[in-house]
Design an enzyme around this catalytic site. Structure first.
Site, PDB file in Angstrom:
ATOM      1  N   CYS A 181       1.108  -1.400   0.380  1.00 37.97           N
ATOM      2  CA  CYS A 181      -0.108  -0.154   0.087  1.00 37.97           C
ATOM      3  C   CYS A 181       1.045   1.318  -0.373  1.00 37.97           C
ATOM      4  CB  CYS A 181      -1.035  -0.133   0.993  1.00 37.97           C
ATOM      5  SG  CYS A 181      -2.208  -1.664   1.646  1.00 37.97           S
ATOM      6  N   HIS A 193      -3.649   6.955   0.975  1.00 38.00           N
ATOM      7  CA  HIS A 193      -4.150   5.698   0.517  1.00 38.00           C
ATOM      8  C   HIS A 193      -5.479   6.119   1.033  1.00 38.00           C
ATOM      9  CE1 HIS A 193      -4.209   1.336  -0.098  1.00 38.00           C
ATOM     10  NE2 HIS A 193      -4.148   0.908   1.166  1.00 38.00           N
ATOM     11  N   ASN A 222      -9.822  -0.860  -1.566  1.00 40.94           N
ATOM     12  CA  ASN A 222      -8.506  -0.679  -1.545  1.00 40.94           C
ATOM     13  C   ASN A 222      -7.841  -1.092  -3.085  1.00 40.94           C
ATOM     14  OD1 ASN A 222      -6.108  -0.856  -0.978  1.00 40.94           O
ATOM     15  ND2 ASN A 222      -6.797  -0.927   1.419  1.00 40.94           N
TER      16      ASN A 222
HETATM   17  N1  ACO Z   1     -19.029  -9.232   6.646  1.00 41.01           N
HETATM   18  C1  ACO Z   1     -19.604  -9.322   7.884  1.00 41.01           C
HETATM   19  N2  ACO Z   1     -18.927  -9.487   9.573  1.00 41.01           N
HETATM   20  C2  ACO Z   1     -17.780  -9.580   9.473  1.00 41.01           C
HETATM   21  C3  ACO Z   1     -16.634  -9.516   8.186  1.00 41.01           C
HETATM   22  C4  ACO Z   1     -17.840  -9.162   6.594  1.00 41.01           C
HETATM   23  N3  ACO Z   1     -16.954  -8.687   5.466  1.00 41.01           N
HETATM   24  N4  ACO Z   1     -15.652  -9.632   8.427  1.00 41.01           N
HETATM   25  C5  ACO Z   1     -15.474 -10.004   9.715  1.00 41.01           C
HETATM   26  N5  ACO Z   1     -16.801 -10.077  10.206  1.00 41.01           N
HETATM   27  C6  ACO Z   1     -17.180 -10.515  11.532  1.00 41.01           C
HETATM   28  C7  ACO Z   1     -16.138 -10.867  12.124  1.00 41.01           C
HETATM   29  O1  ACO Z   1     -16.096 -11.851  12.149  1.00 41.01           O
HETATM   30  C8  ACO Z   1     -16.660 -10.636  14.218  1.00 41.01           C
HETATM   31  O2  ACO Z   1     -17.484 -11.631  13.913  1.00 41.01           O
HETATM   32  P1  ACO Z   1     -17.536 -11.927  15.361  1.00 41.01           P
HETATM   33  O3  ACO Z   1     -17.530 -11.156  16.357  1.00 41.01           O
HETATM   34  O4  ACO Z   1     -18.751 -12.939  15.889  1.00 41.01           O
HETATM   35  O5  ACO Z   1     -15.855 -13.132  15.841  1.00 41.01           O
HETATM   36  C9  ACO Z   1     -16.614  -9.288  13.348  1.00 41.01           C
HETATM   37  O6  ACO Z   1     -17.069  -8.798  12.596  1.00 41.01           O
HETATM   38  C10 ACO Z   1     -15.992  -8.166  14.119  1.00 41.01           C
HETATM   39  O7  ACO Z   1     -14.543  -8.588  13.570  1.00 41.01           O
HETATM   40  P2  ACO Z   1     -13.594  -7.414  14.037  1.00 41.01           P
HETATM   41  O8  ACO Z   1     -12.352  -8.216  13.569  1.00 41.01           O
HETATM   42  O9  ACO Z   1     -14.063  -7.219  15.293  1.00 41.01           O
HETATM   43  O10 ACO Z   1     -14.535  -6.274  13.509  1.00 41.01           O
HETATM   44  P3  ACO Z   1     -13.857  -4.829  13.498  1.00 41.01           P
HETATM   45  O11 ACO Z   1     -14.713  -3.938  13.680  1.00 41.01           O
HETATM   46  O12 ACO Z   1     -12.437  -4.597  13.923  1.00 41.01           O
HETATM   47  O13 ACO Z   1     -13.571  -4.571  12.363  1.00 41.01           O
HETATM   48  C11 ACO Z   1     -11.808  -4.074  10.239  1.00 41.01           C
HETATM   49  C12 ACO Z   1     -12.363  -5.336  10.589  1.00 41.01           C
HETATM   50  C13 ACO Z   1     -13.168  -4.070   9.062  1.00 41.01           C
HETATM   51  C14 ACO Z   1     -10.927  -5.455   8.773  1.00 41.01           C
HETATM   52  C15 ACO Z   1     -11.144  -3.417  11.086  1.00 41.01           C
HETATM   53  O14 ACO Z   1     -11.029  -4.041  11.879  1.00 41.01           O
HETATM   54  C16 ACO Z   1     -10.054  -2.312  10.156  1.00 41.01           C
HETATM   55  O15 ACO Z   1     -10.781  -1.720   9.172  1.00 41.01           O
HETATM   56  N6  ACO Z   1      -9.020  -2.486  10.128  1.00 41.01           N
HETATM   57  C17 ACO Z   1      -8.356  -2.005   8.874  1.00 41.01           C
HETATM   58  C18 ACO Z   1      -7.527  -2.819   7.947  1.00 41.01           C
HETATM   59  C19 ACO Z   1      -7.398  -2.260   6.603  1.00 41.01           C
HETATM   60  O16 ACO Z   1      -8.089  -1.331   6.326  1.00 41.01           O
HETATM   61  N7  ACO Z   1      -7.324  -2.578   5.497  1.00 41.01           N
HETATM   62  C20 ACO Z   1      -6.542  -2.382   4.349  1.00 41.01           C
HETATM   63  C21 ACO Z   1      -5.321  -3.556   4.145  1.00 41.01           C
HETATM   64  S1  ACO Z   1      -3.947  -2.317   5.286  1.00 41.01           S
HETATM   65  C22 ACO Z   1      -3.932  -0.771   4.181  1.00 41.01           C
HETATM   66  O17 ACO Z   1      -4.272  -0.674   3.516  1.00 41.01           O
HETATM   67  C23 ACO Z   1      -3.448   0.435   5.190  1.00 41.01           C
END
Ligand code: ACO
Length: 336
Positions: free
Chosen positions: A119, A263, A293
């Site tokens: 990224c 980004h 992304n």
């Molecule tokens: N749809 C529905 N539910 C989902 C999905 C989905 N696509 N993905 C995960 N879940 C569920 C999980 O299984 C979990 O269920 P559980 O509570 O029963 O175990 C629940 O949603 C919550 O999961 P968390 O991981 O706690 O959710 P969080 O609020 O952290 O959101 C996310 C997840 C969106 C990935 C978040 O952590 C985030 O934004 N992280 C940053 C990641 C990012 O931006 N990456 C991009 C690549 S790196 C970069 O470019 C910088």
């Protein structure tokens, strides 16, 4: 003094639109969950034939973006004396994708170098272009950021945290030596390999015979994985630090910056950074709702769109900033 100015931008995204609703046919997710957690409404994924082969290669996508950037810049393509190509998803294990662009555009054996910084790839590539131009190694550099990520996503419930975030696309800019007072002013680059395994694509890997095997596939280790909450926490902090650092390096105030292109990782990250730094929404560029992304391609796609929308004009001060797998992060300060 010689500066490295961005004189043309271009982008290309596949025509296939995949909406949040479309994703529900493969995994247990919803438009509401994806929109709330990421701001993404749809993304572009390259078409595949029945055997799963994409109808176009990443190199071909990069070449389309590059042709647009070359045309906009008004240069003769033969003026290009170096290609810098940022991607985490090259078409083959080796060589890198830069050489495919040399061939597709008929660039007559100019140097081509791939940059593998995920990224943050385009930030590193612009910093490298600036360095090559100021050192006199090259005068006109084609810088491309491109990804095909849809073919690497786990489209089951096990991969849904990542699969909903990523898209395919390509962006390109032409960077040229100028004596004018504009161009890339400064860059800051960082990495922290301690966190490499918190966001990575493990296989195929050179540390095992044949690089891939049935056990690895059975364990889903050929799919990328991410520790989402960990990435979120580090990304917001590093985005803010990088913006501050690149401005301090040149003695520029954030209030004088016309546009920040972060980004496009996740709208919640962009919003958190904007709020923490006090950058109003209209000065924080966002197109993640349309494309998701696209990793190394988000910044050049955003540059091209911002310019087309009149949000980036000659003389404007621009900050580009990114964080990603590695972890790597950094920023560029640019006089457009
Ligand atoms: N749809 C529905 N539910 C989902 C999905 C989905 N696509 N993905 C995960 N879940 C569920 C999980 O299984 C979990 O269920 P559980 O509570 O029963 O175990 C629940 O949603 C919550 O999961 P968390 O991981 O706690 O959710 P969080 O609020 O952290 O959101 C996310 C997840 C969106 C990935 C978040 O952590 C985030 O934004 N992280 C940053 C990641 C990012 O931006 N990456 C991009 C690549 S790196 C970069 O470019 C910088």
């Amino acid at each position: 003094m010689t500066n490295a100015a961005i004189i043309g931008t271009g982008f290309y995204v596949p025509s296939r639109v995949v909406t949040n609703e479309d994703l529900t046919q493969w995994m247990d997710t919803s438009d509401e969950w994806i929109t709330e957690r990421s701001g993404i409404k749809e993304r572009r994924w390259v078409e595949q034939d029945e055997a799963g082969v994409t109808i176009e290669t990443g190199g071909e996508m990069g070449a389309k973006a590059a042709r647009m950037a070359i045309e906009e810049s008004g240069i003769d393509k033969n003026d290009i004396d170096l290609i810098l190509y940022a991607t985490l998803s090259p078409d083959v294990v080796f060589p890198g994708n830069g050489v495919f662009i040399e061939d597709l555009l008929g660039l007559n054996t100019v140097g081509a170098m791939d940059i593998r910084n995920q990224c943050t790839g385009f930030i590193y590539a612009l910093a490298a272009a600036d360095g090559f131009i100021k050192a006199g190694t090259a005068r006109t550099i084609l810088v491309v950021g491109q990804e095909i990520q849809s073919t690497a996503l786990n489209l089951t419930d096990r991969g849904r945290d990542m699969a909903v975030l990523f898209g395919d696309g390509a962006g390109a800019v032409v960077v040229q030596a100028t004596e004018e007072d504009r161009g890339i002013i400064s860059s800051v680059l960082h990495s922290q390999g301690r966190f490499a395994r918190d966001l990575f694509g493990e296989a195929p890997m050179s540390t095992i015979k044949d690089r891939i095997n049935a056990d690895l596939i059975a364990q889903d280790r050929h799919y990328p994985t991410m520790n989402g909450p960990m990435v979120f926490k580090h990304a917001t902090r590093r985005f803010c630090e990088s913006i501050k650092e690149v401005l301090e390096k040149s003695g520029v105030d954030l209030a004088d910056v016309d546009l920040v292109i972060p980004h496009q990782a996740n709208q919640r990250i962009t919003d958190a950074v904007g709020a923490r730094m006090g950058v109003p929404e209209e000065r924080m560029f966002s197109n993640i709702a349309k494309y998701g992304n696209t990793t190394a391609a988000t910044i050049p796609i955003a540059m091209a769109e911002a310019e087309n929308e009149g949000r980036l004009k000659k003389g404007d001060l621009l900050v580009t900033v990114a964080f990603g797998s590695g972890f790597t992060w950094g920023a560029n300060l640019i006089r457009w």
